[in-house]
Design an enzyme around this catalytic site. Structure first.
Site, PDB file in Angstrom:
ATOM      1  N   PHE A 127      91.602 -14.387  37.997  1.00 34.27           N
ATOM      2  CA  PHE A 127      90.415 -13.233  38.359  1.00 34.27           C
ATOM      3  C   PHE A 127      90.137 -13.026  39.183  1.00 34.27           C
ATOM      4  CE2 PHE A 127      86.848 -12.315  38.824  1.00 34.27           C
ATOM      5  CZ  PHE A 127      85.652 -11.455  37.446  1.00 34.27           C
ATOM      6  N   ASP A 198      88.736 -23.960  40.510  1.00 30.47           N
ATOM      7  CA  ASP A 198      87.567 -23.187  39.947  1.00 30.47           C
ATOM      8  C   ASP A 198      87.193 -23.411  37.936  1.00 30.47           C
ATOM      9  OD1 ASP A 198      87.047 -20.776  38.530  1.00 30.47           O
ATOM     10  OD2 ASP A 198      86.749 -19.235  40.180  1.00 30.47           O
ATOM     11  N   TYR A 223      77.136 -18.367  35.294  1.00 27.28           N
ATOM     12  CA  TYR A 223      76.142 -16.797  34.054  1.00 27.28           C
ATOM     13  C   TYR A 223      77.521 -17.460  32.540  1.00 27.28           C
ATOM     14  CZ  TYR A 223      79.417 -14.736  37.144  1.00 27.28           C
ATOM     15  OH  TYR A 223      80.531 -14.614  37.345  1.00 27.28           O
ATOM     16  N   LYS A 224      78.052 -17.949  32.817  1.00 25.70           N
ATOM     17  CA  LYS A 224      78.950 -17.547  31.637  1.00 25.70           C
ATOM     18  C   LYS A 224      78.374 -19.166  30.590  1.00 25.70           C
ATOM     19  CE  LYS A 224      82.569 -15.385  34.172  1.00 25.70           C
ATOM     20  NZ  LYS A 224      84.019 -15.810  35.313  1.00 25.70           N
ATOM     21  N   ARG A 372      88.638  -9.846  24.269  1.00 21.08           N
ATOM     22  CA  ARG A 372      88.629 -10.899  24.556  1.00 21.08           C
ATOM     23  C   ARG A 372      86.912 -11.335  23.291  1.00 21.08           C
ATOM     24  NH1 ARG A 372      87.155 -12.747  30.089  1.00 21.08           N
ATOM     25  NH2 ARG A 372      85.332 -11.415  29.955  1.00 21.08           N
TER      26      ARG A 372
HETATM   27  C1  LIG Z   1      83.904 -15.179  36.403  1.00 28.75           C
HETATM   28  C2  LIG Z   1      84.462 -15.870  37.244  1.00 28.75           C
HETATM   29  C3  LIG Z   1      84.324 -15.302  38.510  1.00 28.75           C
HETATM   30  C4  LIG Z   1      83.686 -14.984  39.315  1.00 28.75           C
HETATM   31  O1  LIG Z   1      82.453 -14.360  40.831  1.00 28.75           O
HETATM   32  P1  LIG Z   1      81.616 -14.189  41.141  1.00 28.75           P
HETATM   33  O2  LIG Z   1      82.284 -14.237  42.767  1.00 28.75           O
HETATM   34  O3  LIG Z   1      80.785 -14.799  40.513  1.00 28.75           O
HETATM   35  O4  LIG Z   1      81.766 -12.592  41.172  1.00 28.75           O
HETATM   36  C5  LIG Z   1      84.599 -15.678  39.605  1.00 28.75           C
HETATM   37  N1  LIG Z   1      85.902 -16.518  39.267  1.00 28.75           N
HETATM   38  C6  LIG Z   1      87.183 -16.611  38.223  1.00 28.75           C
HETATM   39  C7  LIG Z   1      88.202 -16.761  38.012  1.00 28.75           C
HETATM   40  C8  LIG Z   1      85.951 -16.495  37.272  1.00 28.75           C
HETATM   41  O5  LIG Z   1      86.331 -16.217  36.140  1.00 28.75           O
END
Ligand SMILES: *Cc1c(COP(=O)(O)O)cnc(C)c1O
Length: 413
Positions: A127, A198, A223-224, A372
């Site tokens: 991501f 992460d 938030y997930k 997804r």
């Molecule tokens: C959802 C997600 C993020 C989100 O980052 P924000 O700083 O909250 O926008 C970051 N890294 C990964 C791998 C994610 O899946």
């Protein structure tokens, strides 16, 4: 292979030992929500919590709330509540700031823990925000630091004695592929590098064992899978053995050893508080606790079992019902190597997902062709999985996705 029936799915629901958690959430009628891997739905108690914080705490107790309602300690107390779900101890986690900010903190801290080396290894297909912020960080450090991108099958070749920090996302946001945290962390330590994970797509989705794997630092969002609410704060883990040894660069007053001494110079706290920066959005932080508590009070092994079973069921049903429509399952078919989502590809993926959403099945789309589907055990049923695939089949049979309204592009997919 025996045919899977709707009755069989109902039977699975009847035997679901964590079915009770469904009552903790409010979802609109006639919606099958398969975006829990992107934005978790609202826990029923979130509304009452928000009202309490705004009306009672902010409204009546005003500034005294920092003490009397535990606002000043909320990052730490929520961190302690979340810690068991990721295999961390109390005092090793704070809930604070955005994931991207926390990536900056932990990668910088990791580099300082390994000061003679300059190389950071990350996955290029990760991501993007993680990669972007590390690019920004290394640019700021204005030195001969180097970011090396490697994909899953290249990791073992790249992780060698020249590497300072390995920062990987455990479950891939697109494919749902799960990396072997234990083996990769062992390899990372064997070459003398620092291991950062992460957990955005694994925290709350499966039992993570940070201390069991001897991980150094970690981050993730709430938030997930923790259902903390839109833009709810992320979390940071720093193993006890590293606390107080190095400083992270976002040196705000909340991370100071004595914030209310208002000293001229920064002096880091020697415990997990050192990962804090400044004043937090307390309303959002408080509401996040509602979601964290639901996960923390549910057996993570049962969450994982149901998630794997739902993923297997989804894939089997796509094979059984939709084989002639050109979908490809790009998630690992082996549940042990998959997180809590299943991704399909189809060249008409965008329009198909738009049609699915219009018909009450909410998944999401990732360019250029990935659909997804989050399979989140806390609020989904096996019957939901059956109905979602039945809807997909209906849209493909009738070619509903070809309608013009499903082919218009929106800003957020
Ligand atoms: C959802 C997600 C993020 C989100 O980052 P924000 O700083 O909250 O926008 C970051 N890294 C990964 C791998 C994610 O899946």
């Amino acid at each position: 292979m025996t045919l899977i029936t709707k009755e069989y799915c109902q039977e699975l629901d009847n035997n679901d030992v964590i079915a009770h958690t469904q009552q903790e959430f409010t979802l609109p009628k006639d919606t099958i929500y398969m975006c829990g891997n992107s934005l978790g739905p609202m826990p029923k108690n979130a509304m009452a919590k928000a009202q309490e914080v705004v009306e009672q705490e902010w409204g009546k107790s005003l500034i005294t709330s920092w003490n009397v309602h535990g606002w000043f300690n909320l990052c730490q107390s929520l961190g302690d509540r979340l810690a068991p779900t990721i295999g961390a101890d109390a005092g090793e986690v704070v809930v604070t700031d955005a994931t991207g900010l926390n990536v900056t903190k932990v990668v910088a801290a990791g580099l300082r823990l390994n000061p003679t080396r300059k190389k950071v290894v990350m996955e290029g297909s990760n991501f993007p925000t993680d990669n972007y912020v590390v690019q920004g960080l290394l640019e700021l450090m204005n030195d001969d630091y180097e970011l090396v991108f490697a994909e899953e099958d290249e990791l073992y070749d790249v992780i060698d004695e020249s590497v300072a920090v390995v920062c990987l996302t455990q479950v891939h946001y697109k494919s749902g592929r799960l990396l072997d945290m234990k083996a990769i962390t062992e390899r990372t330590h064997a070459v003398g590098a620092i291991s950062i994970w992460d957990l955005c797509h694994s925290g709350g989705a499966l039992p993570v064992d940070l201390n069991g794997c001897n991980v150094d630092l970690a981050i993730g969002c709430t938030y997930k899978y923790y259902n903390g609410g839109p833009g709810s704060p992320a979390f940071v883990f720093m193993a006890k053995r590293h606390q107080g040894k190095v400083q992270q660069p976002l040196t705000g007053w909340w991370g100071h050893a004595a914030p209310f001494a208002f000293e001229r110079d920064y002096r880091p706290s020697e415990n997990i508080d050192q990962m804090l920066t400044g004043t937090q959005g307390i309303i959002s932080l408080a509401v996040t606790g509602v979601g964290i508590d639901i996960t923390a009070s549910t057996d993570m092994n049962e969450i994982r079992k149901k998630s794997q079973a739902m993923g297997d069921l989804f894939i089997q049903l796509v094979d059984q019902e939709c084989s002639e429509f050109g979908f490809e399952v790009i998630s690992p078919r082996d549940a042990a190597r998959r997180g809590s989502q299943v991704a399909l590809t189809h060249f008409e993926g965008y329009a198909i997902m738009q049609a699915m959403i219009a018909h009450g099945v909410m998944g999401d789309f990732r360019a250029p062709d990935t659909l997804r589907f989050g399979l989140t055990p806390l609020f989904l049923t096996y019957l939901d999985v059956w109905n979602a695939v039945a809807q997909l089949k209906d849209i493909m049979v009738k070619q509903t996705y070809k309608e013009a309204e499903y082919n218009k592009k929106h800003a957020v997919t």
